[in-house]
Design a protein around this motif. Sequence first.
Motif: not given
Length: 547
Positions: A50-53, A68-73, A290-295
């Motif tokens: 998720x962090x990469x995509x 910078x975006x990536x998985x968040x709480x 197959x990644x975790x969504x993020x913001x």
Amino acid sequence: MPDGRLALNYNQQSFRADAFGGVTAAVVVLPTALAFGEASGLGAVAGMYGAIALGMLSSIFGGTPARISGPTGPMALAMAVVVTSHADTLEEAFTIVVMAGLLQICLGMLRIGRFVVYTPYSVVSGFMSGIGVIIILVQTLPFLGAATERGGPIDAVRAWPDALGDVNYHSLTVAAVSLGVCIFWPVRLRSYVPSILMALIAGTLLSVLWLSDTPVIGDVPTGLPGFELPELSGDVLARAVTPALTIALLGSIDSLLTSLVADSMTRTSHKPNRELIGQGIGNMMAGFFGGVPGAGATMNTVVNIRAGGHSPVSGVLGALILLALLLGLGQYVEEIPHAALAGILMKVGWDIMDWRFLTRITRLDREQLFIMFATFGLTVFVDLITAVAIGLIIAGMTRSRQFERLEIDNVVSVPILDQKFFQGEVTTDEGGADPHAARVGMVALRGSFSVASSNKIINTVSVDIRDHEVVIFDFSETIYLDESAALVLEQLIDAGIDQDTECIVMGLSGLPESTLRSLDALQRVPDDRIVSTLDEAREVARGLLET
């Protein structure tokens, strides 16, 4: 490059700054991506995917250059709810992620991005503090060496007796050391090695070298993830709408709030609609792989900007570095203990809580406190989307009460003495002149009026209208009327006419006039009683009284 002006001004010095920012951000993103992957229930490597995509695509297509975006709480917890409650298989879970990304793209294309930041701060504060408490409660179990409960914070608390009765002291030590490093790592060293990365290294080395009875991540897939098409059956798509909307809204709010932080640090202005499109594209790709969504991640963005990153290049470089680490160091990720990630997440959860707001609760008014604690309680004990929805409803009702008070204060209803209004030329009737007569009243509406004050206006002003033979409605200082206020004014005019009170409309122009005329709210007021000035209103009133 999303911004043409940036491309023209970009040079070698800019690239060096972005490169340092990207490397620094990647170092910070690595442990949080692994930790949020674990918290989501999809596994640590899903956090990396998720962090990469998201990190790469949101930087290319988004509207906030240094973000910078990536998985968040919030997104990790929302995904955990999806995995446990809304999806029977991982394919269905990632279908929800893809749909959420598509919804974010739609929000951006519909130009709704600028409205998301109107979310009241008390709602955001309660929500974020609730997220922090959930993370801490859920991570207490791996902190003690027990398996994570997938049912949420309440189930985690219920599992405490069993966990406390069978504590894995190796895990407890690793978690405590990781948490201690996060808290006490010297500030002067954090610019070289971030505390979160140092905590991950310390916890992992402790587990590998001495405390080997600590549960670890285990098998990590090698190579690039496979591209998986979403489940497109009608039943799955129908069930995916609600959780997808939850993820889309949470991700949008989280990202745009991070964009505001980036704006304040870089003195620039982000493009909210493009930002949502970029976040949506990133989350769609995260779902496909197959990644975790993020913001947009506030902490990572701040680190990037402080390190020199100021363009999308830093975000792309950070994502490429994470990809290289995943391909080259995947075998070492397998040895990372769950307890180390739990210690890191404990600190992350504590930091997510809005201490700036919480430390001022004794100074806040009761309405804002109620909104904050209502949102907080619903976040922890019910679910995230219900918390935000009901928090917004309560905040809207509270704001309406405030508008009601402000708008009512701008309504002036006064009698006018005949002697003063007609400048001594008192119009008499059979009973003779009365020096204290006030047969004309004036209702002045100053400022803006909406549905918030509509009922109060009609209850207050209708009583005054009955006391006069002529009432002048003064719109000369009216700025705005919504449809509800316009229809209420029509009721007031109708009530006056039905009680044999003649009505004069004065100073009507601009938006108030267009609203009243579009609704035909002045149909019972003859054209000769719609005037521009007080002198014209005086002459019309004199004629009506003589008649």
